[in-house]
Structure formats: C-alpha cells, structure tokens
Design a protein around this motif. Structure first.
Motif: not given
Length: 410
Positions: A43-47, A370-374, A366-368
């Motif tokens: 749930v909070g991983a992206s943030d 944050n898919y680039d984290r993968f 889009f930054g919302e």
C-alpha cells in the motif's frame, strides 16, 4: 559515489523490541504470513520510495511477525524453514516492496554463517536474539580498494577485541540491533564480529543515494575502536576452507529479491493494460488487453517469469541438499543451480520493469504512478555482482566439470 548532503545524518540506535516476536511454526505458516504482510506493505511502497520515507513502522511489524526468525533451526526453537520456502517468502515481499524485502537479507546471511561456523554457545545466544525480534544488519563491504573487504581490523584487547574501520553498502545496518561486521585479524584471518548497534564508537550515516532500493539504508558504518566480546566473534574465512552452502545461500536471496521485483512489475503491467492503457490504432480493437501484439508480449513475460520462479525453487532445493550434507559436489551443484536462477531473475526483473512502460504507454510514466521504481530497483540490485560471471560459472561447470570458487560473496 556522490552522496546527497541532506542524507549524511548519523542515526540513533534502533529501539529494542517492545514485545517478543511471534513464533512461526513451519513453512506453510511462513509463506502465509509473508502473503499477509505483502498486502500491507504494498500500500505505501510507492510513497516510501518516492519520498524516501524510512520504513520504521513497517520494519517493526515485519520483525514482530516472526519472519526474521524462520531460518533458526528447530532444535533452537525456530521453524527451520527450507531455503525453498525462504526464497518464496523473500520474493513475495519483494513483489510488494523491493527495499523492505532486501533489508533482512544479511540478517538471514549472518544466521547461516552462525549455523555453519558458530560455537554452540554463540548459536544459542544469537538464535534467541533473532527469535525475540532483534534485527541483524551487515557491515561487510568496503569501497575505494580492489580488495574491498580487507581493511577493517579486529584488534586483540585483553579478553576481547576492538574493531576499527569503515564500511559501505551496509544494507540493514541502519535499522539493526546487531551489526555483523567482516573484520580481519593481524594474521589476515577473517571473522564476522557481531557488533551491538549502540556500542561506543559505532556511527551509522544514512548516505545511500542509489537510484533504486532507496530505503534499504545501504550506507556507511564507521567503527572507532569499538569493543566487542570474544563470544561475539564467529569464524568466517574458516567456513570456506571446506565446502559450505553459505555462498549459494546468499546468492539465492538475491535471486529471490529480483524475482519478486519482476512479479511486482508484472502485476502492475496487467492492471494498467486492463484498466488504463489504450490500444494502438492499427490493432483495430477497443481495449488494450485485446491488442494481439500486446497479448504476445504479455505471454513472453509470463513464460520468462515462470521460468525464473521455477529455477528459484530448483536452486532452493539444491541449497537445501547442500545444507543437509555439504560436500564439494553438493555445494558446487548448489552454486551452479543458483547461478542459473540468478541469470533468469536478473533478466526478467529488468525486462518486466521496461515492458511495463512499453505495453502501458505514456500515461504510465506519470509521476503519480511511480512505476519506474520497479526498473530502478531491478537495475540497482542486479548490479550487485555481474551476471556475465554467472554464465561463466554455469558453462565452466557443465563443459569442463570446474566447480565454482567457494567464497562468502554477497
């Protein structure tokens, strides 16, 4: 490496566990607990990644879950889970949050070093610490030299020792209660010294600023004449003068982290293509999920991911065999099997992170989201050791019967 100035802040010790950790009874319970925690951590991983929010609360819940004690052997009160199960637990958590999944990696590594080379008294003490919810970090690597693990010294001091030196890439140390530290004695023998995080002379600096795995806390630890007791020093180099599964065990954890990262990117891809992506005009369909070329690409990902998962389980079985009966052959076979898993886990983690954007389109950037984290997590973690040497180890073993070298490389 250039570090962000605002990150260079010495940290206070992690508080001791307020309540004992749960005791996980067996492999099935370990997997079930991991699945439950993964749903919470996702749930909070992206943030946490975007804002670099250190996961103190999540780690406390993680520690209390009992998962940090699952490799403690049954005769010492633990679940003694198989390496197959441990890899699945790590992969499950990594799919939810790659950083959180990596933090206990060196905790499990230290417990394996202890299992192989620790005295009976050391095992009883540190296993109970792990079962109670205490976290072990690491201070193994050093930078600035080719022989990057040979300059932190273990100095005799009466009936104990002093540790003096500086380490980097210390994943988990930021959050740890104990910091297993690779040290070298005057005769160049290597040991693993379990250093209390709150000991005088220990300084942890949160200066990790890698593009991925942002909240693993993989920064610096300095030791200035830190006192350690003789009972806290475990043989290390002696564990590699004979065949032991420490090396392939460590590598299996890496493969599990990367496989889990791929799972996370894969799940995000399926969700976005089904609900948000637009089909290419030439496909002649109304939904992106009906685009025939997208379907082919998803099928390709599925095959590669399932192959990586299969090799991860296979590698775990070989590690289990080597742990049960270590020999030159069983350890070599485990090392090669895990190297094969590392090849595919590396490839699918990178491919899945990239294919997420290719199939989802510009809106996925889009930054919302944050898919680039993968991709960032995969690119950062898979650089740990070069996959090209995995191909070499596998090929040399099968073609020439050459056993891979035995060492404790993480």
């Amino acid at each position: 490496m250039t570090h962000t100035a605002s990150l260079q802040t010495p940290l206070q010790p992690a508080p001791a566990p307020l309540t004992p950790a749960q005791r996980i009874r067996d492999d099935a319970e370990a997997v079930a607990v991991a699945i439950e925690l993964a749903s919470v951590f996702a749930v909070g991983a992206s943030d946490r990644d975007r804002d670099r929010l250190l996961p103190w609360n999540e780690l406390e819940r993680f520690s209390r879950s009992g998962l940090w004690g699952i490799t403690v052997p049954r005769e010492y009160g633990g679940a003694g889970v198989s390496s197959v199960t441990l890899a699945e637990v790590v992969a499950t958590l990594s799919a939810a949050d790659g950083s959180l999944a990596q933090i206990p990696q060196n905790h499990y590594y230290a417990l394996e070093v202890l299992r192989v080379g620790g005295s009976e008294a050391q095992k009883r003490f540190f296993y109970q610490q792990a079962l109670a919810g205490y976290r072990f970090g690491n201070a193994l690597a050093e930078i600035g030299h080719k022989d990057f693990r040979r300059r932190t010294r273990l100095i005799a001091d009466g009936d104990g020792f002093r540790v003096d030196g500086r380490k980097f890439y210390c994943t988990g140390a930021l959050y740890a209660h104990w910091i297993p530290t690779l040290v070298v004695a005057d005769d160049d023998t290597q040991y693993l010294a379990f250093v209390p995080r709150e000991a005088d002379g220990v300084t942890i600096v949160d200066d990790w600023d890698g593009i991925g795995q942002r909240v693993t806390g993989s920064g610096s630890v300095a030791f200035e004449q830190v006192r350690v007791e003789a009972d806290w020093v475990v043989p290390f180099s002696a564990s590699f003068t004979r065949p032991t599964p420490i090396g392939p065990f460590a590598q299996l954890l890496h493969a599990a982290i990367d496989t889990g990262t791929a799972r996370g990117a894969w799940a995000a891809t399926l969700d976005f293509v089904r609900t948000r992506a637009r089909p290419w005009i030439d496909a002649g369909v109304d939904r992106a999920s009906d685009d025939p070329l997208a379907i082919v690409q998803v099928g390709d990902l599925a095959v590669r991911l399932h192959a990586a998962e299969a090799l991860l389980r296979r590698g775990g079985r070989f590690v289990d065999a080597a742990q049960a009966q270590a020999s030159d052959d069983s350890v070599a076979e485990a090392s090669v099997a895990v190297a094969e898993a590392r090849v595919l886990s590396t490839e699918i983690a990178l491919k899945a992170g990239n294919r997420l954007f290719e199939l989802s389109g510009t809106a996925a950037t889009f930054g919302e989201h944050n898919y680039d984290r993968f991709w960032r997590n995969a690119r950062t973690h898979t650089l740990h050791d070069p996959v090209r040497w995995k191909f070499h180890a596998v090929g040399n073993f099968h073609l020439n019967g050459a056993r891979p070298p035995r060492h404790g490389a993480l």
